[in-house]
Design an enzyme around this catalytic site. Structure first.
Site, mmCIF file in Angstrom:
data_model
loop_
_atom_site.group_PDB
_atom_site.id
_atom_site.type_symbol
_atom_site.label_atom_id
_atom_site.label_comp_id
_atom_site.label_asym_id
_atom_site.label_seq_id
_atom_site.Cartn_x
_atom_site.Cartn_y
_atom_site.Cartn_z
ATOM 1 N N THR A 177 124.283 108.738 105.331
ATOM 2 C CA THR A 177 124.874 110.063 105.471
ATOM 3 C C THR A 177 124.198 110.796 106.618
ATOM 4 O OG1 THR A 177 125.021 110.060 103.080
ATOM 5 C CG2 THR A 177 125.550 112.100 104.185
ATOM 6 N N ASP A 226 127.138 108.024 98.697
ATOM 7 C CA ASP A 226 126.613 107.150 99.729
ATOM 8 C C ASP A 226 127.544 107.220 100.942
ATOM 9 O OD1 ASP A 226 124.952 104.950 100.679
ATOM 10 O OD2 ASP A 226 126.794 103.795 100.501
ATOM 11 N N ASP A 253 120.463 100.778 97.881
ATOM 12 C CA ASP A 253 119.717 101.594 98.841
ATOM 13 C C ASP A 253 118.228 101.494 98.570
ATOM 14 O OD1 ASP A 253 122.122 102.278 99.785
ATOM 15 O OD2 ASP A 253 121.913 104.446 99.514
#
Lengths: 562, 535
Positions: free
Chosen positions: B103, B69, B400
């Site tokens: 990212t 992550d 997420d």
């Protein structure tokens, strides 16, 4: 023999640095010019930002002249004057802080050859003062009033002023978006003089476009106790009670002691204490308020009590926010829960708790008196939001100024060129040395358009000559022409809506001339070796306050003892 | 700062401790800033996509984190450079706002910086580049809206939501049971969502983990799991149709807050005091019994005496339950938190279908499950996994996925993943570039090139030929006028992301582009760095 020797008279402490005379004056000018050079590149829409990083690890990215000057931590005594004028411009007008430093530096630069040639500084000073007086008269003459326009028209005019200020900042890309926001905010608070009625809240995350204006008050969810989540989070037309007392189970009096001789009475003491707090809570509930806010803590007991009765509460609201809520909702902050009458309760159309980024926000909107506004700023990085806040501060100041004085002049260097032309013309009518000095003052004013071009990567000489030609037209139609930042040519700034309030320019010229005269009038510095550190500290302490209260009550977790 | 000299050639000091400061200005400053920004992006580049690799990070006190992550990696890296810090904040703000794509946003910003460097070398003014990027980002933003699809879902038809969450989870270490985890995430979000206001308070979803078992054992509990056990080992381990008293007062004689003193001068008085104390315990337990509670959950501890009494009266109890958990229990069971025994009423009790204590494997650890609650507005996701790092990473991955589900509830538009959206934007931006006169055109084109960086990195991480694959997909998109063509990371055999069911949220993608542009703009605008020289 030795008695005959002339003993050396020691007047000052050893190590004292005394420099005097002309060299001293010139070196002061050099120092000021070096400082002006630092902020030079930040001027205008193509101006660059500075990243300043101090020993404590704080980083600031800024384009605001005053902020940079403050952070530079200047110790040179003469150069410090420039810091002061930037500060004064910031507090007086709010914008044009780079301009003022640049102008002062340029005035000094123009004065330097004369000083070297042996002109008495006082002569220079007199001429400069005279020139600044003339310049200000000219600005007043050229300024256009926006008084007497309808509200709608005024709004768009003000937005243009704000957009001009914002165009040089990091948020320049969204200047229209923010300009309207700022104008709306300023108009909401009306003639209220207290600037703190416009709250700026910073929430990292999101993009600039996610920023929004709340026509009322918004603040971050405060520290809460268990039971909070069971309270309703949305009210239509709630009554709001504002308190400045603790709603917690606690000892009523410090240092009091209860002595019991009969153990059976023990329970009654316990009950008495509970009754005090229950009584308080009951009064809050009876008042009919649906939202209870307090500057001090609202404990877990109270939170659960309110949750049971479908009331929303928030404790430890910061003073500023509470004041804003009071102003917005028409309520009054109470220091007791006795005798709560309807008049002291505030009200608003809608209260809700909403998710903004990673935070929950309490938002009061549609407030009746509408004397407050809150701007919630979003952005990708802390430094980014900080800088956006500074930029918005400038824009707010400008709009307020424009609203009060309501005269504007053309920006983009147009007004500077026009004054410069006027002064040159005037200089020719003077016999004597003064002619030269006023001429050089006029030349110094050209630094603004020149720097605008330099920063944008245009050929400054070329553009300046074009501008001079336009401004020299006898018909006077060239007066509003300034630098066109997008193409590298010249254009009518007035028609392009590059406007600034006249007061910014007036104040800038005034302050810059004052500073230049001050530096010129010094011919000796006596620097005490010991006071060096004291001076440094003074500068450091002055640095600390840009007068904004950062970091309200941080902490998103709920504080519960485990 | 350049040294200034006075007329005698002595240098004079303008800034405080001037000698100890370094100053970098002009193009050098920009180059240095870009270099550090790029360095950060390079670290994250290999973590992108379903075949991205993980990073192992060791904190100063020896804790090890393994994650892919972006936000977590950067957070733990503890960067020192100012520009690199901006990149960290960039990914953090994507995390705050969207929760996913942390990212991607950094890789995107890195690519933009790389392109900007080339333009700077050609002598283009940095502000012009920034302005061009700004224009391009708007084009891309609008284009995304154009290619986005509305995703219809309802409380009964949650398949689309699951598919999108699966896309997010596929890049994580937990991808082997992404289907079940996605289902859990979606169900959890729907349980707490306020569909009317489109608001989801993620605080109401408790994520609890325990080492042991396997990932497949991860479950969603419509209720709360507390890492506590019954206060007395002999209390019943299972209670059906529990009525729960939720207390924030200890099972102790009450104490006045004011300083107090009880004067005891005779034996009788001492006796009464003792009796009274005992009576308190008795009363307290009786109160709970009277209102019909079959379970007591208490924020504080009990006296041994109270514990014994509770046990005796057959009233199971749990002690030292944290405040946050207590609140969640109250929400889940529909009970009220009671601060005082006198206030206990039958209405204030929470109800749960089943409360049980569960032991795990051979360890002595026990946890209490409160399930089948009347009002499951608070839920728990209980993660099992082989080791602590795995559980931590699963927690992050689930976070997420939860965020993605939440975003879809807020705005149900999606775009196709696998780099297809970026490629499509790149084509659109490239086409639009030619319409702009002036220097900005170059910057807009550079933006289009930078957009290609994400599919490129995806292909590279999947072991494909990056340039070959990208150009093939790009031409396919133009030829078939199909914006769903992306990189076939999993080697399924089709480029069409619609068939592969790879979706991303529209707001997530838009946010990525806007945020990356914003930060790059900020970096480009800096031409002067003043810092203490020991850095």
């Amino acid at each position: 023999m030795s008695a005959m020797l002339q003993p050396q008279i020691i007047l000052l402490k050893e190590g004292t640095d005394t420099s005097q005379g002309k060299p001293q004056l010139v070196s002061n000018i050099n120092a000021c010019m070096a400082v002006a050079d630092v902020v030079r590149t930040t001027l205008g829409p193509r101006g660059m930002d500075k990243l300043i990083h101090d020993e404590k690890g704080n980083t600031t990215i800024s384009n605001d002249g005053a902020t940079i000057m403050k952070l530079l931590d200047i110790v040179h005594p003469a150069a410090k004057i420039l810091v002061d004028i930037a500060k004064s411009q910031d507090s007086e007008v709010g914008d044009g802080t780079t301009t003022v430093v640049l102008l002062a530096g340029e005035f000094l630069k123009e004065a330097k050859p004369f000083v070297e040639d042996g002109v008495h500084p006082q002569n220079l000073i007199r001429s400069y003062r005279n020139a600044s007086y003339l310049a200000i008269q000219k600005i007043k003459e050229l300024a256009v009033s926006i008084e007497g326009k309808s509200l709608e028209e005024k709004k768009s005019l003000l937005a243009k002023c704000a957009a001009t200020t914002l165009s040089s900042k990091l948020i320049g890309g969204e200047k229209e978006f923010f300009a309207t926001m700022v104008v709306d905010a300023v108009l909401t608070i009306g003639n209220e003089d207290r600037l703190n009625m416009i709250g700026i809240k910073k929430v990292p995350g999101g993009t600039m476009r996610d920023s929004f204006l709340v026509n009322g008050v918004a603040f971050k969810k405060t520290f809460s106790y268990a039971g909070f989540e069971q309270q309703p989070k949305k009210f239509v037309n709630p009554k709001i009670l504002l308190l400045n007392i603790e709603l917690e189970l606690k000892s009523e009096k410090e240092n009091a002691e209860i002595r019991l001789s009969d153990p059976l009475q023990y329970q009654s003491i316990v009950d008495a204490e509970w009754n005090i707090i229950y009584d308080k809570l009951d009064k809050c509930v009876k008042s009919g308020a649906k939202v209870v806010l307090s500057r001090l803590a609202i404990g877990d007991l109270a939170t659960q009590y309110f949750a049971d009765r479908d009331i929303f509460c928030a404790g430890r609201v910061t003073e500023e926010d509470l004041q804003r809520v009071a102003a917005a909702t028409g309520g009054t902050v109470q220091t007791t829960v006795n005798n709560i009458i309807d008049e002291v309760l505030g009200s608003c159309d809608l209260f809700e708790e909403r998710q903004v980024g990673n935070e929950r926000f309490n938002i009061f909107s549609g407030c009746p008196s509408g004397r407050t506004a809150t701007i919630v700023l979003r952005g990708g990085a802390d430094q980014f939001i900080e800088e956006a806040e500074r930029s918005l501060h400038d824009a707010i100041m400008i709009v307020r100024r424009a609203l009060k004085n309501s005269t504007i002049v053309a920006g983009g260097g147009a007004i500077d060129m026009e004054i410069s032309r006027y002064l040159r013309q005037h200089a020719r009518t003077i016999a004597g040395k003064s002619q030269l000095f006023i001429n050089s003052y006029a030349k110094a004013l050209e630094v603004i358009p020149r720097q605008l071009c330099d920063n944008a990567g245009f050929d400054a000489t070329d553009v300046l000559n074009k501008l001079r030609q336009k401004h020299a037209l006898p018909s006077g139609e060239g007066a509003p022409y300034g630098v066109e930042i997008n193409t590298g040519g010249i254009a009518d700034s007035f028609a392009n809506f590059v406007w600034e309030p006249a007061v910014v320019k007036i104040n800038a010229i005034n302050a810059a001339t004052e500073a230049a005269c001050l530096v010129l009038s010094v011919d000796e510095t006596v620097k005490n070796p010991k006071s060096e550190s004291a001076q440094g500290e003074a500068a450091a302490s002055a640095m600390g306050g840009r007068g904004r209260v950062g970091g309200a009550f941080r902490g998103r977790g709920r504080g519960m003892r485990r | 700062m350049a040294l200034a000299f006075d007329e005698f050639g002595r240098p004079f000091i303008i800034l405080k401790e001037q000698e100890q400061k370094t100053r970098l200005r002009g193009l050098d400053a920009q180059k240095a800033n870009i270099a550090s920004g790029k360095a950060v992006a390079r670290i994250l580049r290999t973590s992108l996509g379903p075949k991205g690799m993980d990073k192992m990070l060791q904190s100063p006190d020896g804790d090890v984190t393994i994650t892919n992550d972006g936000a977590t990696i950067l957070e733990q890296m503890d960067v020192d450079n100012q520009i690199a810090k901006l990149m960290v904040e960039l990914s953090r703000s994507q995390d705050y706002e969207i929760g996913d794509g942390t990212t991607g946003v950094v890789v995107m910003a890195g690519a933009l910086l790389e392109q900007a460097e080339k333009l700077l070398e050609r002598g283009i003014h940095p502000i012009r580049i920034a302005e061009g990027y700004e224009l391009a980002s708007r084009i891309a933003f609008e284009h995304l809206e154009h290619i986005a699809h509305k995703f219809e879902f309802s409380a009964t038809n949650i398949e689309p939501l699951i598919q999108t969450c699966m896309t997010t989870l596929s890049s994580k270490i937990v991808n082997r049971c992404k289907r079940s985890l996605a289902e859990i995430a979606v169900k959890a979000v729907l349980a707490v969502a306020d569909l009317e206001r489109k608001d989801v308070n993620l605080d109401l979803i408790k994520v609890e983990g325990k080492v042991g078992g396997k990932l497949e054992d991860t479950e969603l509990i419509y209720g709360i799991v507390v890492d506590k056990d019954m206060s007395h080992p002999q209390m019943p381990k299972q209670i059906e149709d529990a009525k729960i008293a939720i207390l924030t007062c200890p099972f102790e004689p009450p104490k006045p807050k004011t300083k107090h003193k009880v004067d005891i001068d005779t034996v009788e008085k001492f006796q009464t005091l003792r009796q009274q104390e005992q009576k308190y315990f008795d009363d307290m337990v009786q109160k709970c019994k009277d209102v019909g509670a079959t379970l007591v959950i208490c924020q504080w501890g009990f006296d041994d005496e109270a514990n014994h009494l509770l046990m005796h009266r057959n009233l199971p109890a749990v002690r030292w339950v944290g405040g946050v958990e207590l609140e969640l229990i109250a929400i889940a069971t529909g009970g009220r938190i009671v601060p005082r025994f006198q206030e206990l009423t039958p209405e204030k009790l929470g109800r749960a279908g089943l409360v049980r204590e569960k032991a795990f494997g051979t360890t002595k650890d026990r946890m209490i499950y409160i399930e089948h609650c009347a009002n499951s507005r608070a839920v728990t996701i209980f993660i099992r996994g082989g080791n602590k790092m795995m559980i931590e990473e699963t927690k992050r991955s689930l976070h997420d996925a939860l965020c993605v589900a939440r975003n879809l509830i807020r705005n149900n538009s999606i775009v196709y993943g696998g780099g297809s959206a970026e490629i499509s934007c790149s084509i659109a931006v490239e086409a639009a570039a030619d319409k702009y006169p002036g220097v900005e055109q170059y910057a807009i084109r550079a933006f289009a090139d930078a957009l290609d960086a994400i599919p490129m990195a995806l292909a590279e991480n999947s072991g494909l030929q990056p340039i070959e694959t990208l150009s093939a997909v790009k031409s396919q998109q133009i030829k078939e006028n199909n914006c769903c063509c992306g990189i076939d990371c999993n080697d399924i055999g089709t480029n069409d992301m619609r068939e592969q069911n790879v979706f991303e949220t529209l707001i997530g993608k838009q946010q990525q582009i806007l945020l990356a542009t914003q930060v790059v703009k900020m970096i480009l605008k800096i031409d002067d760095v003043i810092s203490p020289s020991d850095y």
